[in-house]
Motif scaffolding. Structure first.
Motif, PDB file in Angstrom:
ATOM      1  N   ILE A 264       0.799  -1.224   0.000  1.00 42.25           N
ATOM      2  CA  ILE A 264       0.000   0.000   0.000  1.00 42.25           C
ATOM      3  C   ILE A 264       0.832   1.275   0.000  1.00 42.25           C
ATOM      4  O   ILE A 264       0.273   2.367   0.053  1.00 42.25           O
ATOM      5  CB  ILE A 264      -0.969   0.022   1.201  1.00 42.25           C
ATOM      6  CG1 ILE A 264      -0.196   0.005   2.523  1.00 42.25           C
ATOM      7  CG2 ILE A 264      -1.923  -1.144   1.125  1.00 42.25           C
ATOM      8  CD1 ILE A 264      -1.089   0.173   3.734  1.00 42.25           C
ATOM      9  N   ASP A 265       2.167   1.151  -0.095  1.00 38.52           N
ATOM     10  CA  ASP A 265       2.969   2.376  -0.190  1.00 38.52           C
ATOM     11  C   ASP A 265       3.045   2.880  -1.635  1.00 38.52           C
ATOM     12  O   ASP A 265       3.706   3.875  -1.907  1.00 38.52           O
ATOM     13  CB  ASP A 265       4.370   2.145   0.368  1.00 38.52           C
ATOM     14  CG  ASP A 265       5.110   1.013  -0.323  1.00 38.52           C
ATOM     15  OD1 ASP A 265       4.474   0.258  -1.094  1.00 38.52           O
ATOM     16  OD2 ASP A 265       6.323   0.859  -0.070  1.00 38.52           O
ATOM     17  N   GLN A 266       2.375   2.217  -2.571  1.00 37.02           N
ATOM     18  CA  GLN A 266       2.302   2.689  -3.942  1.00 37.02           C
ATOM     19  C   GLN A 266       1.164   3.708  -4.065  1.00 37.02           C
ATOM     20  O   GLN A 266       0.277   3.783  -3.225  1.00 37.02           O
ATOM     21  CB  GLN A 266       2.062   1.522  -4.896  1.00 37.02           C
ATOM     22  CG  GLN A 266       3.125   0.434  -4.813  1.00 37.02           C
ATOM     23  CD  GLN A 266       2.781  -0.757  -5.693  1.00 37.02           C
ATOM     24  OE1 GLN A 266       2.510  -0.593  -6.873  1.00 37.02           O
ATOM     25  NE2 GLN A 266       2.777  -1.945  -5.103  1.00 37.02           N
ATOM     26  N   LYS A 267       1.192   4.481  -5.144  1.00 36.85           N
ATOM     27  CA  LYS A 267       0.159   5.476  -5.363  1.00 36.85           C
ATOM     28  C   LYS A 267      -1.180   4.793  -5.614  1.00 36.85           C
ATOM     29  O   LYS A 267      -1.260   3.848  -6.398  1.00 36.85           O
ATOM     30  CB  LYS A 267       0.517   6.368  -6.547  1.00 36.85           C
ATOM     31  CG  LYS A 267       1.730   7.258  -6.308  1.00 36.85           C
ATOM     32  CD  LYS A 267       1.990   8.147  -7.517  1.00 36.85           C
ATOM     33  CE  LYS A 267       3.193   9.056  -7.262  1.00 36.85           C
ATOM     34  NZ  LYS A 267       3.468   9.913  -8.439  1.00 36.85           N
ATOM     35  N   PRO A 268      -2.261   5.254  -4.960  1.00 39.65           N
ATOM     36  CA  PRO A 268      -3.568   4.616  -5.157  1.00 39.65           C
ATOM     37  C   PRO A 268      -4.008   4.571  -6.616  1.00 39.65           C
ATOM     38  O   PRO A 268      -4.577   3.584  -7.063  1.00 39.65           O
ATOM     39  CB  PRO A 268      -4.503   5.474  -4.308  1.00 39.65           C
ATOM     40  CG  PRO A 268      -3.622   6.047  -3.241  1.00 39.65           C
ATOM     41  CD  PRO A 268      -2.300   6.291  -3.906  1.00 39.65           C
ATOM     42  N   ALA A 269      -3.765   5.657  -7.360  1.00 37.60           N
ATOM     43  CA  ALA A 269      -4.180   5.670  -8.766  1.00 37.60           C
ATOM     44  C   ALA A 269      -3.434   4.605  -9.556  1.00 37.60           C
ATOM     45  O   ALA A 269      -4.005   3.950 -10.443  1.00 37.60           O
ATOM     46  CB  ALA A 269      -3.941   7.051  -9.378  1.00 37.60           C
ATOM     47  N   ALA A 270      -2.142   4.409  -9.256  1.00 36.77           N
ATOM     48  CA  ALA A 270      -1.365   3.380  -9.959  1.00 36.77           C
ATOM     49  C   ALA A 270      -1.879   1.992  -9.605  1.00 36.77           C
ATOM     50  O   ALA A 270      -1.948   1.099 -10.457  1.00 36.77           O
ATOM     51  CB  ALA A 270       0.115   3.510  -9.616  1.00 36.77           C
ATOM     52  N   ILE A 271      -2.238   1.793  -8.329  1.00 35.71           N
ATOM     53  CA  ILE A 271      -2.781   0.497  -7.922  1.00 35.71           C
ATOM     54  C   ILE A 271      -4.101   0.233  -8.616  1.00 35.71           C
ATOM     55  O   ILE A 271      -4.355  -0.860  -9.137  1.00 35.71           O
ATOM     56  CB  ILE A 271      -2.946   0.443  -6.394  1.00 35.71           C
ATOM     57  CG1 ILE A 271      -1.571   0.491  -5.704  1.00 35.71           C
ATOM     58  CG2 ILE A 271      -3.700  -0.820  -5.973  1.00 35.71           C
ATOM     59  CD1 ILE A 271      -1.648   0.614  -4.199  1.00 35.71           C
ATOM     60  N   MET A 272      -4.972   1.241  -8.676  1.00 28.62           N
ATOM     61  CA  MET A 272      -6.264   1.050  -9.332  1.00 28.62           C
ATOM     62  C   MET A 272      -6.079   0.773 -10.818  1.00 28.62           C
ATOM     63  O   MET A 272      -6.777  -0.053 -11.405  1.00 28.62           O
ATOM     64  CB  MET A 272      -7.145   2.278  -9.116  1.00 28.62           C
ATOM     65  CG  MET A 272      -8.517   2.160  -9.794  1.00 28.62           C
ATOM     66  SD  MET A 272      -9.487   0.732  -9.237  1.00 28.62           S
ATOM     67  CE  MET A 272     -10.187   1.403  -7.714  1.00 28.62           C
TER      68      MET A 272
END
Length: 902
Positions: A264-272
């Motif tokens: 979860i330390d990645q950007k939320p938009a990139a994860i989505m």
């Protein structure tokens, strides 16, 4: 157009999208080539770090995690206790655990978690915790170490507790890497529990996983009030649709699943964005709610035509050359890799010859990543969808009147513009914005339902949504005269000697001068269900090719079509029901066959036959004048080569025969012949007895025929068959017939050569098989006992008593035995002495070693006096010598003697 990076930023725009590969004009909408995933290996290896981000897993994935506890214990510190969390939430199950490259399944664990089989038996204990809200500390770990207490419950943390027992052989490289295959996070399904996101269960449905991340506190944290449930329900249903796969019987798979993990330390938009790749989907924020869409056809909900324009339309027919591509390659996580499951690997590239032709014949790749796709077929289907979407290159800026205010982002509309040749042509709405002059500005991209179709057995090469419905000037002409052949001329010899059957497909070239190449496909005839067409060997521009992977005796359909320089394909020309013929022609006859004695062996030579399909040769023999292939005795088989030496030929005058044999068992039509005599020079026969015609030994399963031959017995009585079986040589013969000759006694233990002549032939009227009675031997020494018969040919053996027998296996051929002559012989030896003293009246002389038969003895007198030497009473053990003068008086003297024999 801004991407969604959080709920607050979303509200700034009227309508915005996060999506997977929707448009080439707006780079923000296309997946971007990414740097290698630095955390990919971190997910698969234990991480030793004091600070590590929480890990989230959806669907089924293989993960590792940080080592949060390690302590040795036991009387000699032989136990190492390790704790590795695999997810920062409750999960459905831990299906298996891998230590290095060894999988440990649940069936290998007892009730306490001890490994009971495999490499780590008795040296590892694995206890699994799923991260429930009421989870307790591991009781075994608490009882065995001091620094893990009952307060270490790990609630909402799924983890594996691993205890290792030290053993250098079991753990030669030290602490093994731990990985676990988990079924991950439980998610809300609005289809079964509308309006109640507190009810959660495990699912790998891609849309439901995206919805969960959208609402999760570690994701976007969107409240229920901002969720448009109907759109997520429709997306979930689309993901659960069964998609038929290639092959027979028919197999299906869910259209889209989400299987993977992230930190979860990645950007939320990139994860989505990564999550959306699993369904080739999109997420839209519109009218205060988030809407979800899975990649699939959408029915048109609105129309646009020239009357709806409030200004000039702006059409871009194709993206720029720098942004265009005609092939896709990329990576996915292969769950089915037997050697490295759940490893990041390349999926087979998706190419399209028609698109390449449109781009001047140059193949241009675009690269994508599918981190939440674990199936090769599904990865290809998503990649093909993206390629087809990208080739729908027409984009339109449509300044609409306020009457089209009801059109929404992501809707599909039909557009009719006569001067552009468009009649109800479908487009998808990518952008929607109110204009200052009182209208609605729409950005549209070409759309086609066929984009979402994918047949793994057929490459989609034509644009499923023609850019215009104006007449098409191009039309490829089909080839004609398709013919199919198989058999000897179509065979293929592999490097290992295996011969493969093929169908040769030939056709008359297309009359179209613009044809560039041909495509050929095949499938079995009349199978149910009808199998998919499979591609044959690409023929390029040739007018023939071979169809592989076919079976002898089965029928196949084959079809061919032409492809012109623009990638346009003709109709199929089909030939149906061809039955595959394998090897049908016998090998050539052997030439240059010779046989010659070389010492105690027979040397055979011949010329190599020219056949491609050659398994080897067989040599047989029979007495001269009686040799036919069916009745001859098999001597040896040769896989390859043109010469062989064989020491199993007994003394006698023989005719040798040889045939070539192919891999299907076909033999040369006529055997090559060579006559040769096997000499017995320097061998003396000790014992020999012809068994025919009296056959004095013991017969079992044989009948002594009045003609002096042995015939296999029948298992039937003639009366049982109504006496009609007298027309058959032996009706229903016994399986095995044995004749045992009387034992030979060679007087004392010695090394002797033993062999036996067997003369046999197939019985009258018998045409199948071969006459091949097997020779067997049983021996014993003077102080020993017979120990059972074993196969024999010709050779030396140490024994005193020798028994030979023949054993006829009637399954190989129903034969009669006309002769059997057991023989024991021995290499000649010589013994003698010089100046032996002989007393007057005679002298007894004993041999140093006894002979088996009385030898030949020669004696001569030493000296120059007129004396005469004689020998009398020659036996196997010695003789009596005399020396006479010329007057006949036995005077004695000295003499030289020599005995020669066996």
């Amino acid at each position: 157009m801004p991407q969604v990076v959080g709920p607050l930023l979303v509200k700034v725009a009227i309508s915005t999208i996060i999506s997977f590969g929707l448009s080439l004009i707006t780079r923000a909408l296309a997946p971007k080539p990414k740097a290698p995933r630095l955390r990919e290996e971190g997910r698969k290896h234990i991480v030793r770090s004091s600070v590590e981000a929480h890990q989230i897993g959806y669907g089924t994935s293989m993960v590792s995690g940080p080592l949060i506890f390690a302590e040795s214990a036991g009387p000699n510190n032989e136990f190492l206790h390790l704790v590795v969390p695999v997810a920062a939430h409750e999960i459905e199950a831990i299906d298996s655990v891998w230590l290095n490259d060894v999988e440990i399944q649940n069936s290998q664990l007892d009730g306490s978690g001890n490994v009971t089989s495999g490499r780590f038996k008795d040296h590892a204990r694995i206890r699994k915790h799923l991260g429930g809200e009421t989870q307790s500390a591991d009781s075994a770990l608490v009882s065995e170490v001091s620094n893990w207490t009952a307060d270490h419950r790990g609630r909402a943390i799924a983890y594996v507790y691993l205890r290792l027992k030290w053993n250098q052989d079991v753990f030669p490289t030290g602490i093994p890497n731990l990985r676990a295959v988990i079924r991950g996070r439980k998610v809300w399904d609005p289809r079964s529990d509308p309006g109640d996101p507190s009810v959660k269960s495990f699912s790998d449905n891609a849309a439901l996983c995206q919805l969960d991340y959208l609402m999760a506190d570690f994701g976007f944290g969107v409240p229920l009030a901002e969720i448009h449930e109907p759109s997520w329900v429709a997306a979930a249903n689309a993901c659960d649709e069964d998609v038929e796969l290639a092959g027979s019987p028919t197999v299906t798979q869910k259209r889209y699943t989400c299987d993977g993990s992230f930190q979860i330390d990645q950007k939320p938009a990139a994860i989505m964005e990564d999550l959306l790749t699993a369904s080739a989907g999109a997420m839209v924020y519109q009218q205060g709610t988030f809407r979800g869409y899975a990649g699939g056809p959408t029915a048109a909900t609105g129309t646009l035509d020239e009357s709806d324009l409030r200004g000039p339309i702006d059409v871009t027919p194709r993206p720029s050359r720098s942004e265009s591509f005609n092939a896709i390659r990329g990576t996915f996580v292969d769950a089915d890799d037997a050697k490295a499951p759940y490893s990041l690997t390349d999926f087979p590239p998706i190419t399209n010859s028609a698109f390449e032709s449109q781009d001047g014949g140059e193949r241009v790749f675009h690269e994508i990543e599918l981190p939440f796709t674990t199936n090769k077929t599904r990865a290809q289907r998503i990649a093909n969808l993206y390629l087809q979407r990208a080739r729908q290159g027409i984009t339109v800026r449509f300044p609409a009147k306020l009457t089209k205010l009801d059109i929404a982002t992501w809707d599909v509309v039909t557009v009719s513009i006569a001067r552009l040749g468009w009649a109800n042509k479908e487009f998808r709405v990518l952008e929607w914005a109110l204009a200052e002059d009182g209208g609605v500005d729409l950005t549209l991209q070409e759309e086609a339902a066929a984009v979402y179709d994918f047949d793994p057995a057929d490459e989609i090469v034509l644009d499923p949504a023609p850019d215009t419905n104006l007449p098409d000037p191009f039309n490829a002409v089909a080839p004609t005269g398709l013919t199919l052949t198989s058999g000897t001329a179509a065979l293929f010899l592999k490097a290992d000697g295996t011969v493969i059957s093929r169908i040769k497909a030939s056709w008359t070239a297309s009359a179209d001068t613009f044809v560039n190449n041909y495509e050929v496909q095949f499938r079995p005839t009349n199978e149910s269900p009808t199998p998919d067409w499979q591609p044959a060997t690409p023929p390029g521009g040739q007018t023939s090719t071979f169809v592989w992977d076919v079976e002898d005796g089965l029928a196949y359909d084959v079809r061919v079509r032409a492809v012109n320089t623009l990638g346009v394909k003709s109709a199929w020309t089909t030939a149906a029901g061809h039955v595959v013929a394998g090897k049908t022609t016998a090998p050539a006859e052997v030439t240059g066959f010779t046989a010659a004695q070389n010492g105690n062996a027979m040397n055979f030579r011949w010329t190599q036959v020219p056949d491609l399909d050659l398994a080897g040769y067989e040599i047989r023999f029979n007495p001269q004048g009686t040799a036919t292939w069916a009745d001859a005795t098999p001597l040896t088989e040769v896989t390859r080569g043109t010469a062989i030496t064989n020491a199993q030929v007994p003394p006698g005058d023989w005719t040798f025969l040889i045939k070539a044999r192919d891999t299907s068992g076909n033999e040369s039509a006529t055997a090559a012949r060579a006559d040769a005599k096997m000499e017995t020079a320097d061998f003396d026969i000790i014992l020999q007895e012809a068994q025919a015609p009296r056959w004095p030994g013991v017969a079992s399963g044989f009948v002594r025929h009045h003609g002096g031959v042995l015939v296999p017995d029948s298992q039937n009585l003639a009366s049982d068959d109504g006496f009609e079986t007298f027309d058959v040589f032996v009706p229903n013969p016994v399986a095995s017939a044995v004749y045992e000759a009387p034992a030979f006694d060679v007087d004392f233990d010695d090394t002797v050569r033993v062999w036996g002549d067997v003369v046999s032939a197939l019985g009258p009227g018998e045409t199948l098989g071969v006459a091949d009675p097997a020779l067997e031997i049983d021996t014993r020494k003077d102080a020993g006992a017979f120990d059972g018969f074993e196969p024999w040919g010709i050779g030396n053996i140490e024994a005193r008593f020798v028994k030979l027998r023949i054993n006829l296996d009637t399954s190989k051929g129903v034969a009669k035995v006309t002769g059997f002559k057991p023989t024991v012989d021995l290499f000649e030896r010589t013994e003698g002495a010089k100046a032996a003293t002989v007393a007057a009246g005679g002298q007894a002389i004993a041999f140093a070693r006894a002979f088996h038969t009385a030898p030949r003895v020669a004696a001569t007198v030493d000296g120059t006096s007129a004396l005469i030497a004689t020998k009398e009473n020659v036996t196997t053990t010695g003789f009596t010598a005399h020396v006479f003068d010329t007057g006949g008086t036995d005077v004695g003297g000295t003499l030289d003697w020599q005995a020669t024999g066996a």
